[in-house]
Design a protein around this motif. Structure first.
Motif, short mmCIF file in Angstrom:
data_model
loop_
_atom_site.label_atom_id
_atom_site.label_comp_id
_atom_site.label_asym_id
_atom_site.label_seq_id
_atom_site.Cartn_x
_atom_site.Cartn_y
_atom_site.Cartn_z
N LEU A 85 -3.75 -22.68 20.51
CA LEU A 85 -4.69 -21.56 20.63
C LEU A 85 -4.71 -21.02 22.06
O LEU A 85 -4.69 -19.80 22.28
N CYS A 86 -4.74 -21.93 23.03
CA CYS A 86 -4.74 -21.49 24.43
C CYS A 86 -3.43 -20.80 24.79
O CYS A 86 -3.41 -19.79 25.49
N ALA A 87 -2.31 -21.36 24.30
CA ALA A 87 -1.00 -20.76 24.57
C ALA A 87 -0.91 -19.36 23.99
O ALA A 87 -0.37 -18.43 24.61
N THR A 88 -1.44 -19.18 22.78
CA THR A 88 -1.41 -17.86 22.14
C THR A 88 -2.24 -16.86 22.93
O THR A 88 -1.82 -15.71 23.15
N ALA A 89 -3.42 -17.28 23.38
CA ALA A 89 -4.27 -16.38 24.18
C ALA A 89 -3.58 -16.01 25.50
O ALA A 89 -3.65 -14.85 25.94
N ILE A 90 -2.93 -16.97 26.12
CA ILE A 90 -2.21 -16.70 27.37
C ILE A 90 -1.13 -15.64 27.16
O ILE A 90 -1.01 -14.68 27.92
N MET A 91 -0.34 -15.79 26.09
CA MET A 91 0.76 -14.86 25.86
C MET A 91 0.25 -13.50 25.42
O MET A 91 0.81 -12.46 25.80
N LYS A 92 -0.80 -13.46 24.62
CA LYS A 92 -1.35 -12.18 24.19
C LYS A 92 -1.84 -11.38 25.39
O LYS A 92 -1.54 -10.17 25.52
N GLU A 93 -2.56 -12.02 26.29
CA GLU A 93 -3.05 -11.33 27.48
C GLU A 93 -1.89 -10.85 28.35
O GLU A 93 -1.91 -9.74 28.88
N ALA A 94 -0.85 -11.69 28.49
CA ALA A 94 0.29 -11.32 29.33
C ALA A 94 1.04 -10.12 28.76
O ALA A 94 1.40 -9.19 29.49
N LEU A 95 1.28 -10.13 27.46
CA LEU A 95 2.00 -9.01 26.84
C LEU A 95 1.17 -7.73 26.91
O LEU A 95 1.73 -6.64 27.14
N ASP A 96 -0.13 -7.85 26.72
CA ASP A 96 -0.99 -6.67 26.83
C ASP A 96 -0.93 -6.09 28.24
O ASP A 96 -0.79 -4.87 28.43
N ARG A 97 -1.01 -6.93 29.23
CA ARG A 97 -0.98 -6.47 30.61
C ARG A 97 0.37 -5.88 30.99
O ARG A 97 0.47 -5.01 31.86
N ALA A 98 1.43 -6.37 30.32
CA ALA A 98 2.78 -5.87 30.60
C ALA A 98 3.10 -4.60 29.82
O ALA A 98 4.19 -4.03 29.96
N GLY A 99 2.15 -4.15 28.97
CA GLY A 99 2.36 -2.94 28.21
C GLY A 99 3.29 -3.11 27.02
O GLY A 99 3.93 -2.15 26.57
N ILE A 100 3.35 -4.31 26.47
CA ILE A 100 4.20 -4.60 25.32
C ILE A 100 3.34 -4.67 24.07
O ILE A 100 2.34 -5.40 24.03
N LEU A 192 2.19 -20.46 30.29
CA LEU A 192 1.69 -20.02 31.59
C LEU A 192 2.83 -19.63 32.52
O LEU A 192 2.73 -18.64 33.26
N GLN A 193 3.91 -20.40 32.50
CA GLN A 193 5.05 -20.07 33.36
C GLN A 193 5.63 -18.70 33.01
O GLN A 193 5.97 -17.91 33.90
N LEU A 194 5.71 -18.40 31.73
CA LEU A 194 6.19 -17.09 31.31
C LEU A 194 5.20 -16.00 31.69
O LEU A 194 5.57 -14.93 32.18
N SER A 195 3.91 -16.29 31.51
CA SER A 195 2.86 -15.34 31.88
C SER A 195 2.89 -15.03 33.38
O SER A 195 2.80 -13.86 33.79
N MET A 196 3.04 -16.06 34.21
CA MET A 196 3.06 -15.85 35.66
C MET A 196 4.27 -15.03 36.08
O MET A 196 4.20 -14.20 36.98
#
Length: 534
Positions: A85-100, A192-196
């Motif tokens: 669940l935490c991993a999914t939230a991390i990636m969703k926020e990252a993709l949103d911020r990246a405009g994907i 997190l590493q991918l998000s960063m």
């Protein structure tokens, strides 16, 4: 229970001299660290995370950038436990911020099971997703990956589970391929590493990855140690409203123990009782900003967790009543048991009886079961020649999941008991390891220094101390039930308190338990949370 005293063989004197720590902390380091490198990791207060730059991560970044430029839809395929669940939230926020453009999906634990499924791949293709990014799963999703290739859907797998067969995917990001210092990362740690790499280090993803690392009981070495420390630091800034709202009462200080007891069970409860809520809403909850929405959703999550506790208590009571105490391996099934809770019950009974335990609940094909083992009995090896009784088996040395047809349940039980009789297995007597310390070693300065050794957890477990040499000033029962000794070491007052109702010894020679600082109205005092006395 047998008491085993840890011998440090004078190593604490060298550690005191080489690292400049108190005798108390030197003893802890001597009994918990294998070498000086681990001691340096524990004492290191640098909270700088290390960004991974592996070739696989670089390849993923390029593919995601292509998806952004082409306006492709990316599906994040997550998992229903706290890490997933935490991993999914991390990636969703990252993709949103990246405009994907992205969506996410968490499978229903009971109806769909763990990991990326062929059904999810088909639905993703039907809804126009051309790229799937897994988090905390994927290395074992071979049928789903095969279908994705046939449908022309590319899959990036990010996972931390054991690779038994190379997954057929576009790219695999995995701790074993990332190397040091990321080799112990959980699913959210990998995310997190991918998000960063996509959007830089940010507080919420770091806090989520720290929570997941604690939840998945990952080794607290290398990057994990820095991550959990930094995550707890950010949590104590009190800015993560969604996490604050999950706590039943205000937490004075977020520690790894508070996270493990107050947050992790609530995140896991929604996955265990999947029929009570849409598990995907937990991901949405973790990304909420509006206080009113957060409080409304948090109240529901707390209610689900309370239901989980009630069901777990009831099932454990039933299981203990059905159990045959003489059995060397407990096998307990009941048509009223809930599949999402059986792992908790099996763990409780194993810890209570110190016997390997299998607890089963009804399933579509018969019964699904959860196994918890004891040290010295590898469940994977044990069930190797019993697979003929089973529909499914998966797990590791100390915990596993099985499925068995209804008409094979009793034959399986008999086969398990018969095999136990053939094993030359001396089930160990329950042992409590304690570190002896003298009363003179305990003071607020030493306990503050002890706190600086945190986080404690997997492969750096909290120490249970045996304190001797205290002078008893007063003995009483709090609320006429719980024993409390007011003591002194000649300089400091030290309260020793136990919540063991059966413990009643006004004049013990030593106290066994956790050393801690009792904080009340701005005052601090040394205390011992007592497990037992000698």
């Amino acid at each position: 229970m047998k008491i085993e005293r840890i011998e440090t063989h004078g190593e604490e004197q060298r550690i005191r001299q080489d690292f400049g720590v108190s005798e108390l902390c030197a003893k802890v380091l001597a009994c918990r660290c294998q070498d000086d490198e681990q001691i340096r990791q524990v004492l290191n207060q640098d909270l700088t995370l290390h960004p991974c730059q592996s070739p696989e991560l670089t390849q993923i970044l390029k593919r995601l950038d292509t998806a952004r430029q082409r306006h492709e839809k990316v599906l994040i395929a997550g998992d229903y436990d706290a890490d997933g669940l935490c991993a999914t939230a991390i990636m969703k926020e990252a993709l949103d911020r990246a405009g994907i453009v992205s969506g996410f999906y968490i499978p229903h634990r009971l109806n769909e099971g763990y990991g990326l499924s062929a059904q999810t791949v088909q639905l993703a293709r039907d809804k126009g997703y051309s790229l799937i990014l897994t988090v905390d799963n994927g290395v074992a999703a071979h049928p789903a990956l095969t279908l994705a290739k046939q449908l022309g859907v590319e899959v990036i797998v990010t996972d931390h589970h054991v690779i038994q067969q190379e997954p057929e995917c576009l790219t695999l990001l995995h701790p074993t391929r990332m190397g040091k210092p990321w080799q112990y990362c959980c699913g959210a740690g990998v995310a997190l590493q991918l998000s960063m790499a996509m959007t830089g280090p940010r507080k919420r993803p770091i806090m989520l990855a720290a929570i997941a690392t604690i939840a998945d009981m990952m080794p607290l070495w290398e990057e994990n140690r820095i991550l959990v420390r930094l995550g707890l630091k950010y949590l104590n800034e009190r800015q993560f409203t969604a996490i604050e709202a999950l706590n039943d009462k205000k937490c004075e200080l977020w520690t790894e123990k508070e996270v493990a007891y107050q947050i992790v069970p609530k995140l896991n409860a929604a996955g265990r009782l999947a029929e009570l809520c849409n598990i995907n809403n937990i991901v949405r909850y973790l990304l909420l900003e509006d206080p009113a929405q957060i409080e409304s959703a948090a109240a529901q999550i707390r209610q689900i967790n309370q239901k989980r506790r009630q069901m777990s208590d009831k099932m454990t009571k039933t299981a203990m009543e059905q159990m045959h105490p003489e059995d060397a391996f407990h096998v307990i099934a009941d048509k009223e048991f809930h599949e999402g809770i059986i792992g908790l019950v099996a763990g409780r009974i194993m810890n209570e009886t110190h016997r390997p335990t299998l607890v089963l609940a009804p399933s579509a094909q018969g019964y699904k079961g959860s196994v918890r083992s004891v040290p010295g009995l590898d469940i994977q090896v044990f069930f190797e020649d019993l697979r003929g009784y089973l529909i499914q088996f998966g797990g590791h040395a100390q915990a596993a999941g099985i499925e068995v047809a209804a008409d094979q349940l009793e034959p399986l039980r008999q086969a398990i008991l018969a095999k136990m009789e053939t094993l030359d297995l001396a089930l160990p007597e329950p042992t409590l390891q304690v570190l002896p310390v003298s009363a003179q070693e305990i003071n607020l300065t030493a306990l503050h220094e002890l706190d600086q050794l945190a986080p404690f957890g997997q492969q750096f477990e909290p120490v249970t101390f045996e304190v001797s040499g205290l002078t008893i000033l007063q003995y009483a029962k709090m609320k006429e039930v719980y024993p409390k000794w007011q003591t002194t070491n000649g300089v400091d007052l030290i309260d020793a308190i136990s919540f063991n109702r059966e413990l009643d010894n006004p004049h013990p020679a030593s106290w066994i338990g956790q050393l801690q600082i009792n904080r009340f109205r701005g005052r601090e005092k040394c205390s011992i949370l007592v497990e037992t006395v000698e």
